[in-house]
Scaffold this motif. Structure first.
Motif, mmCIF file in Angstrom:
data_model
loop_
_atom_site.group_PDB
_atom_site.id
_atom_site.type_symbol
_atom_site.label_atom_id
_atom_site.label_comp_id
_atom_site.label_asym_id
_atom_site.label_seq_id
_atom_site.Cartn_x
_atom_site.Cartn_y
_atom_site.Cartn_z
ATOM 1 N N VAL A 272 0.877 -1.167 0.000
ATOM 2 C CA VAL A 272 0.000 0.000 0.000
ATOM 3 C C VAL A 272 0.914 1.217 0.000
ATOM 4 O O VAL A 272 1.664 1.451 0.955
ATOM 5 C CB VAL A 272 -0.922 0.023 1.234
ATOM 6 C CG1 VAL A 272 -1.762 1.297 1.239
ATOM 7 C CG2 VAL A 272 -1.831 -1.206 1.246
ATOM 8 N N LEU A 273 0.895 1.971 -1.086
ATOM 9 C CA LEU A 273 1.764 3.132 -1.244
ATOM 10 C C LEU A 273 1.033 4.374 -0.738
ATOM 11 O O LEU A 273 -0.062 4.692 -1.203
ATOM 12 C CB LEU A 273 2.154 3.317 -2.713
ATOM 13 C CG LEU A 273 2.674 2.078 -3.450
ATOM 14 C CD1 LEU A 273 3.013 2.433 -4.888
ATOM 15 C CD2 LEU A 273 3.887 1.487 -2.742
ATOM 16 N N LEU A 274 1.636 5.061 0.212
ATOM 17 C CA LEU A 274 1.061 6.285 0.766
ATOM 18 C C LEU A 274 1.968 7.454 0.393
ATOM 19 O O LEU A 274 3.103 7.538 0.860
ATOM 20 C CB LEU A 274 0.935 6.173 2.287
ATOM 21 C CG LEU A 274 0.063 5.025 2.810
ATOM 22 C CD1 LEU A 274 0.001 5.053 4.334
ATOM 23 C CD2 LEU A 274 -1.348 5.095 2.222
ATOM 24 N N PHE B 12 -5.233 3.446 -8.190
ATOM 25 C CA PHE B 12 -5.382 4.690 -7.446
ATOM 26 C C PHE B 12 -6.759 4.733 -6.788
ATOM 27 O O PHE B 12 -7.733 4.221 -7.320
ATOM 28 C CB PHE B 12 -5.246 5.895 -8.384
ATOM 29 C CG PHE B 12 -3.834 6.196 -8.790
ATOM 30 C CD1 PHE B 12 -3.075 7.112 -8.078
ATOM 31 C CD2 PHE B 12 -3.268 5.567 -9.888
ATOM 32 C CE1 PHE B 12 -1.771 7.399 -8.459
ATOM 33 C CE2 PHE B 12 -1.963 5.846 -10.270
ATOM 34 C CZ PHE B 12 -1.215 6.765 -9.551
ATOM 35 N N VAL B 13 -6.829 5.351 -5.642
ATOM 36 C CA VAL B 13 -8.104 5.630 -4.992
ATOM 37 C C VAL B 13 -8.431 7.089 -5.285
ATOM 38 O O VAL B 13 -7.662 7.987 -4.920
ATOM 39 C CB VAL B 13 -8.019 5.400 -3.470
ATOM 40 C CG1 VAL B 13 -9.352 5.744 -2.808
ATOM 41 C CG2 VAL B 13 -7.639 3.954 -3.168
ATOM 42 N N MET C 154 -9.524 0.414 -11.002
ATOM 43 C CA MET C 154 -9.203 1.398 -9.970
ATOM 44 C C MET C 154 -10.259 1.352 -8.868
ATOM 45 O O MET C 154 -11.218 0.581 -8.936
ATOM 46 C CB MET C 154 -9.135 2.798 -10.585
ATOM 47 C CG MET C 154 -8.114 2.952 -11.680
ATOM 48 S SD MET C 154 -6.435 3.027 -11.011
ATOM 49 C CE MET C 154 -5.490 3.146 -12.523
ATOM 50 N N ILE C 155 -10.074 2.190 -7.862
ATOM 51 C CA ILE C 155 -11.030 2.266 -6.758
ATOM 52 C C ILE C 155 -11.664 3.653 -6.778
ATOM 53 O O ILE C 155 -11.044 4.650 -6.401
ATOM 54 C CB ILE C 155 -10.339 2.015 -5.403
ATOM 55 C CG1 ILE C 155 -9.617 0.660 -5.408
ATOM 56 C CG2 ILE C 155 -11.362 2.066 -4.267
ATOM 57 C CD1 ILE C 155 -8.817 0.378 -4.151
ATOM 58 N N MET D 270 -2.428 5.504 -2.556
ATOM 59 C CA MET D 270 -3.337 6.432 -1.908
ATOM 60 C C MET D 270 -2.604 7.704 -1.499
ATOM 61 O O MET D 270 -1.402 7.676 -1.200
ATOM 62 C CB MET D 270 -3.977 5.784 -0.672
ATOM 63 C CG MET D 270 -4.808 4.549 -0.984
ATOM 64 S SD MET D 270 -5.648 3.849 0.461
ATOM 65 C CE MET D 270 -6.868 5.120 0.771
ATOM 66 N N PHE D 271 -3.352 8.807 -1.495
ATOM 67 C CA PHE D 271 -2.839 10.089 -1.022
ATOM 68 C C PHE D 271 -3.566 10.394 0.286
ATOM 69 O O PHE D 271 -4.701 10.881 0.273
ATOM 70 C CB PHE D 271 -3.080 11.183 -2.057
ATOM 71 C CG PHE D 271 -2.444 10.892 -3.394
ATOM 72 C CD1 PHE D 271 -1.068 10.866 -3.532
ATOM 73 C CD2 PHE D 271 -3.224 10.636 -4.517
ATOM 74 C CE1 PHE D 271 -0.468 10.593 -4.755
ATOM 75 C CE2 PHE D 271 -2.644 10.363 -5.742
ATOM 76 C CZ PHE D 271 -1.261 10.344 -5.866
#
Length: 244
Positions: A76-78, A100-101, A121-122, A152-153
């Protein structure tokens, strides 16, 4: 000169997105959405070529060796979010497909949004936070199980250079429930491509990928505090001029 370069770059994106949108849509129907992702990544590479050649923006990445290894690895990339630039560039350096969310309204953007709709995608509806969180967890676990990394950002929106937003825990909740590690990412993209304003500026953009943060047995809030602390400290290292 920067204004002229920015106009030319916008035209470059507008001209190239149309054939690539058609390609993404066609491939998603005749092959798979995973295959369509790599078609989309090729457009990102074309845009980044224009970013380097037309705008004079050069990217430098540190910590690439921190990414998990193996085709079945999950992550999970933040990431810090400052501009559109990181959404275009990060997919081009990742060894896995990314999901990407993002808010559902982006699907209405002509061509770009249409192609995004054909990728796995989400999409979330921000009006209902509880429903959105449930959707992120369900879809995120499914995608991570398929070998797709979730990007996610956590601040939820683009932040002006030198500012810090409120970090939400959806990403770390997904990580804890799925068992996937968290990868924090600091990006100083606003140095050349600001959140507001049409004009982009030449220069060097630094991106730093942090060490893996294991999620097993962790509290999502504590894990997010750890990721936030690393990202914000790293932002001050890679872009010290923005933090007097």
């Amino acid at each position: 000169m920067a204004w002229i370069r920015s106009v030319l770059h916008l035209l470059w994106m507008a001209i190239t997105v149309i054939p690539w949108t058609i390609g993404v849509v066609l491939v998603s129907f005749v092959a798979s959405r995973a295959s369509a992702w790599w078609v989309a990544v090729n457009w990102f590479r074309v845009v980044m070529w224009g970013t380097r050649v037309i705008l004079g923006v050069r990217m430098e990445v540190q910590g690439y060796e921190n990414l998990p290894l193996g085709k079945a690895s999950a992550a999970v990339l933040l990431s810090k979010h400052q501009s559109t630039l990181e959404t275009l560039w990060l997919p081009t350096i990742m060894p896995h497909p990314l999901a990407f969310v993002f808010k559902r309204e982006l699907l209405k953007i002509p061509f770009f949004g249409w192609s995004m709709a054909r990728l796995d995608m989400i999409h979330i509806n921000r009006e209902s936070r509880t429903v959105a969180m449930k959707h992120v967890i369900e879809q995120g676990k499914r995608l991570l199980g398929q070998g797709t990394w979730v990007m996610m950002f956590p601040e939820g929106t683009r932040m002006p250079r030198g500012e810090e937003g409120t970090y939400q825990t959806a990403g770390t909740r997904l990580a804890v429930e799925s068992g996937a590690p968290v990868v924090p990412i600091a990006v100083a993209t606003a140095r050349c491509w600001p959140k507001q304003g049409f004009v982009k500026h030449p220069g060097v953009v630094r991106v730093s990928i942090g060490p893996l943060m294991e999620s097993t047995g962790r509290d999502p809030k504590a894990l997010m505090r750890e990721a936030q602390a690393w990202i914000e400290a790293e932002m001050r290292r890679i872009d010290p001029e923005a933090y007097p």
